[in-house]
Design an enzyme around this catalytic site. Sequence first.
Site, PDB file in Angstrom:
ATOM      1  CB  SER A 147      -0.863  -0.005   1.264  1.00  0.00           C
ATOM      2  OG  SER A 147      -1.452   1.267   1.468  1.00  0.00           O
ATOM      3  CE1 TYR A 161      -3.782  -2.828   4.860  1.00  0.00           C
ATOM      4  CE2 TYR A 161      -2.996  -0.599   4.468  1.00  0.00           C
ATOM      5  CZ  TYR A 161      -3.473  -1.805   3.992  1.00  0.00           C
ATOM      6  OH  TYR A 161      -3.624  -1.981   2.634  1.00  0.00           O
TER       7      TYR A 161
END
Length: 254
Positions: A147, A161
């Site tokens: 990401s 995350y």
Amino acid sequence: MEMNLKLAGKCAVITGGSRGVGKGIALALADEKVNIAINYHRSAKAAENLVKELTDKGVTAIAIQADLGNAVDCARLIDEAAGQLGRLDILVNNGGVWPKNWLQNISLEEWKKTVDVNLTAVFLTSQAFLKKAIAGEQGGKICNITSQAAFHGATTGHAHYAASKAGVVSLTVSMARELAKYHINVNAVALGLVATDMTQQALATNRDYYLQRIPIGRIAMPEDIASIVTFMVSDAAGYITGATVDATGGMLMR
Ligand code: NDP
């Protein structure tokens, strides 16, 4: 010029392949006549339906239930995929979770689960995959989905995350260095915002915030990502290893 990706007849395993980006990748690879094992955790029905859709494209497709948060399951997933498809050429580490919590509220349990599913599973499935690839002297391609948050950090309550996805980037580089001599390419694709179940809630409440960070001016669809991953696992990308390709509509530029 039409690019021949020479993927026909190859065999791939895609973690978290039942929905969202993983499903998009499975469909795109099936269009290139790749045989596919999709992994799912809870979405048995969706996985079953996708297997039908993939089979209709003329490839062999199977679904394997496995919890990426469980080490035994990660190794079994690769064993079963290789056993049922007959060989494995491609591993796409796509499955992941995106829990939301501010730092002061993240429990150790939530931290560990996030790191287990998003990072430790990438190590475990890759390890099982590379052992087979080295033993069979057949080479291989690993593509890890990460990401933009790995580089930017989280802005909306996803520090665990973001840390797990930064780990994926670093692991990708180490694996690429170590495995190049076995003809195994290891790359990552960093996503920005893709319209899936994962982001549905965030987009419903915060769409404008995300959109103004994306120069291309739209949220990605799974197909936007799938075509890039398809290229990355093909021999056409054979001279790329250790890279993280930013497929973020410009959200991440570095
Ligand atoms: P979704 O939430 O839509 O789908 C997640 C997939 O991962 C499902 O197939 C799910 O399986 C699987 N999964 C989740 N937990 C587990 C587990 N413990 N074991 C096995 N499978 C599991 O996510 P996306 O498609 O949006 O995301 C795919 C990847 O892209 C993730 O790695 C995510 O972090 C990354 N990403 C996504 C972005 C986005 O905007 N969507 C942005 C940046 C990165 P099941 O349904 O069977 O439970």
